[in-house]
Design a protein around this motif. Structure first.
Motif, PDB file in Angstrom:
ATOM      1  N   LYS A  38      27.334   3.003  -7.465  1.00  0.00           N
ATOM      2  CA  LYS A  38      27.567   1.720  -6.782  1.00  0.00           C
ATOM      3  C   LYS A  38      26.506   0.684  -7.162  1.00  0.00           C
TER       4      LYS A  38
ATOM      5  N   ILE B  62      25.360   7.379   1.954  1.00  0.00           N
ATOM      6  CA  ILE B  62      25.172   6.423   0.859  1.00  0.00           C
ATOM      7  C   ILE B  62      24.122   5.385   1.274  1.00  0.00           C
ATOM      8  N   LEU B  63      23.175   5.117   0.355  1.00  0.00           N
ATOM      9  CA  LEU B  63      22.041   4.265   0.716  1.00  0.00           C
ATOM     10  C   LEU B  63      22.336   2.773   0.627  1.00  0.00           C
ATOM     11  N   ARG B  64      23.347   2.397  -0.102  1.00  0.00           N
ATOM     12  CA  ARG B  64      23.541   0.983  -0.452  1.00  0.00           C
ATOM     13  C   ARG B  64      23.796   0.104   0.776  1.00  0.00           C
TER      14      ARG B  64
ATOM     15  N   ASP C 178      28.591  -4.712   1.900  1.00  0.00           N
ATOM     16  CA  ASP C 178      29.034  -6.099   2.077  1.00  0.00           C
ATOM     17  C   ASP C 178      30.557  -6.151   1.901  1.00  0.00           C
TER      18      ASP C 178
ATOM     19  N   TYR D 154      29.279   4.460   4.969  1.00  0.00           N
ATOM     20  CA  TYR D 154      28.096   4.788   4.152  1.00  0.00           C
ATOM     21  C   TYR D 154      27.161   5.732   4.906  1.00  0.00           C
TER      22      TYR D 154
ATOM     23  N   LYS E 275      21.472  -4.119  -6.145  1.00  0.00           N
ATOM     24  CA  LYS E 275      22.045  -3.293  -5.078  1.00  0.00           C
ATOM     25  C   LYS E 275      22.501  -1.986  -5.702  1.00  0.00           C
ATOM     26  N   ALA E 276      22.202  -0.885  -5.059  1.00  0.00           N
ATOM     27  CA  ALA E 276      22.619   0.411  -5.595  1.00  0.00           C
ATOM     28  C   ALA E 276      22.548   1.454  -4.497  1.00  0.00           C
ATOM     29  N   ALA E 277      23.359   2.479  -4.666  1.00  0.00           N
ATOM     30  CA  ALA E 277      23.282   3.613  -3.753  1.00  0.00           C
ATOM     31  C   ALA E 277      22.310   4.636  -4.350  1.00  0.00           C
ATOM     32  N   TRP E 278      21.150   4.176  -4.685  1.00  0.00           N
ATOM     33  CA  TRP E 278      20.130   5.006  -5.319  1.00  0.00           C
ATOM     34  C   TRP E 278      18.788   4.378  -4.960  1.00  0.00           C
ATOM     35  N   PRO E 279      17.776   5.167  -4.586  1.00  0.00           N
ATOM     36  CA  PRO E 279      16.518   4.552  -4.118  1.00  0.00           C
ATOM     37  C   PRO E 279      15.896   3.642  -5.189  1.00  0.00           C
TER      38      PRO E 279
END
Lengths: 195, 292
Positions: free
Chosen positions: A138, B40-42, B45, B35, A114-118
């Motif tokens: 994240k 933010i892409l995540r 949860d 988000y 899981k990440a806030a990055w593609p």
């Protein structure tokens, strides 16, 4: 009554402190957390990378002794073990599209990313270049080793490592050796998972 | 009898479901909205609205994490300010971790005599704040350079992660395959000892939640300032002790005094008292009541 209240307070406080020491001991052999810097080459011994604007990045080959795990784990859920990271930092000078590869075992190793990055789960590649001096935001990666019973009797259960590759050039940027063993001393892990 | 006891204070069940949808993945509406607005892409949860890490970060000198996880700091700030004004309503009405264990406790019809009950709320309070003090001391010890011996316990013993793992496991059973010692210990203390075998089912909230303990302090301050609080008014009491037995936080003692640092304004005592001796008040600081 005041004495009972004071004793309750102190005992709970001490139990809490003890639970931290216990967690610290077990974090070297269960869901071991580790840091990754790229490019850092082949990690053959513990190193600490200090870069302006980044937290100190401690890296080391991981040796995880499954015999040192906690009693609950050993009794109730012995056949799985995990390693984890929340930190991948680009310490180089150019943006990198980071690809991860884990040397395979003769049993399944499950990825949870899981990440806030593609991220592309098929190729385990972060598809957007990570700029220098930045970490993947994240981030949470768990690699879960699903170890069959007959492997649990071996001295060495996994002997491989994590390769961090430049997805554009296929250049190996960082290699972290990882070993799961039975009997020995756990080394290299134990980073606090709370940041 | 058992079914009848489940039917009390129905609005709390609705609010538990709302809390679940707001915070727990795959819904996690609050974090999803945040988000979306922050680009933010995540996938959000429950773990991304952590109840504990920001408290550890503040006391261990890592407040710079506010730049990486501003939403967690905002969330804790919102819970504490709400506790000051409305009481710990997040704990009592929305927190999915507390709701889950309380719901399990209610569903399993085990008589209270087989459950843990500390009769004196002052002892419960001492245990609660003994934990909070230990929790903060660990952070300070790490700040002082004892990180080789101590580690932050937020993530190692995390009921939020375990709850999210259970929900993930319902959707995809493979997610239930991996447990580590910390998560097994949490499962035992949160759902079995703190849930099934504790009166009220909130043993985890009472003894192991730093945000709950801080909310209690804020509620106590808020009540002294005249904000929302539950009180017991003078009147004819039938001594049925229902208020004591239904209080999920064991906050009412045998003299019917309410321990403010434990009370979560859940209104269980208000809904169960046959003589309507409990009520919520606002402002009226000097209301005739037995409150601490």
């Amino acid at each position: 009554m005041k004495k009972t209240i004071l004793i309750s307070f102190v005992i709970t406080m001490l139990i809490t402190l003890f639970s931290s020491v216990y967690a610290k001991d077990l974090s070297k052999s269960e869901i071991v957390h580790f840091w990754i810097a790229v490019p850092a080459g082949n990690i053959t011994e513990p190193i600490t990378i200090i870069k302006a604007g980044l937290p100190p990045i401690k890296m080391a080959p991981l040796v995880i002794d499954l015999d040192q795990r906690g009693i609950f784990k050993k009794i109730l859920n012995p056949n799985t073990e995990a390693i984890s990271t929340h930190w991948i930092y680009n310490i180089g000078k150019k943006p990198i599209r980071i690809k991860l590869e884990l040397i395979e075992a003769n049993y399944p190793i499950r990825w949870e990313v899981k990440a806030a990055w593609p991220y592309d789960p098929e190729t385990h590649t972060f598809t957007k270049p990570l700029p220098p001096g930045m970490g993947i935001p994240k981030l949470s990666i768990d690699w879960i080793f699903e170890i069959p019973n007959y492997y649990m009797d071996e001295k060495v259960i996994y002997d491989g490592g994590l390769l961090v590759i430049d997805a554009d050039t296929n250049e190996l940027l960082t290699f972290i050796p990882i070993k799961l063993i039975r009997g020995g001393i756990s080394q290299g892990g134990g980073a606090s998972c709370c940041g | 009898m058992w079914l009848k006891s489940l039917m009390r204070n129905k609005y709390r069940y609705i609010s538990w479901i709302i809390g679940f949808i707001l915070f727990v993945g795959p819904f996690a509406i609050i974090m999803r909205i945040y988000y979306y607005l922050a680009g933010i892409l995540r996938e959000p949860d429950l773990h991304m609205a952590c109840f504990r890490m920001p408290i550890d970060w503040i006391f261990s000198g890592r407040i710079y994490y506010i730049f990486s996880y501003p939403e967690m700091f905002l969330f804790i700030f919102a819970v504490l300010i709400t506790s000051l004004i409305l009481g710990p309503v997040f704990c009592g009405w929305l927190c999915p971790v507390g709701a889950f264990s309380e719901a399990i406790s209610r569903i399993i019809p085990l008589p209270n005599k087989y459950r843990i009950q500390i009769k004196d709320p002052k002892i419960t309070r001492a245990i609660r704040y003994g934990f909070l003090t230990g929790f903060i001391m660990i952070s300070i010890l790490i700040l002082l350079g004892f990180s080789e011996r101590f580690t932050a316990i937020c993530c190692w013993y995390c009921a939020s992660s375990v709850l999210q793992q259970i929900i993930n496991g319902i959707i995809n059973p493979i997610e239930l395959e991996y447990w580590f010692s910390g998560s097994i210990i949490v499962l035992i203390f949160w759902l079995i000892i703190g849930g099934i075998f504790t009166v009220g089912g909130r043993g985890w909230c009472l003894f192991f939640c730093p945000l709950g303990a801080l909310s209690g302090i804020f509620h106590k301050i808020g009540s002294k300032l005249g904000f929302y609080r539950t009180i017991r008014i003078e009147g004819k009491c039938s001594n049925c002790d229902k208020c004591i037995s239904v209080c999920p936080m064991q906050a009412i003692d045998s003299n019917f005094s309410i321990e403010r640092t434990l009370c979560i304004n859940c209104k269980e005592c208000i809904s169960r008292c046959p003589n309507k001796l409990y009520k919520m008040i606002w402002r009226n600081k000097n209301a005739s009541s037995k409150i601490n």
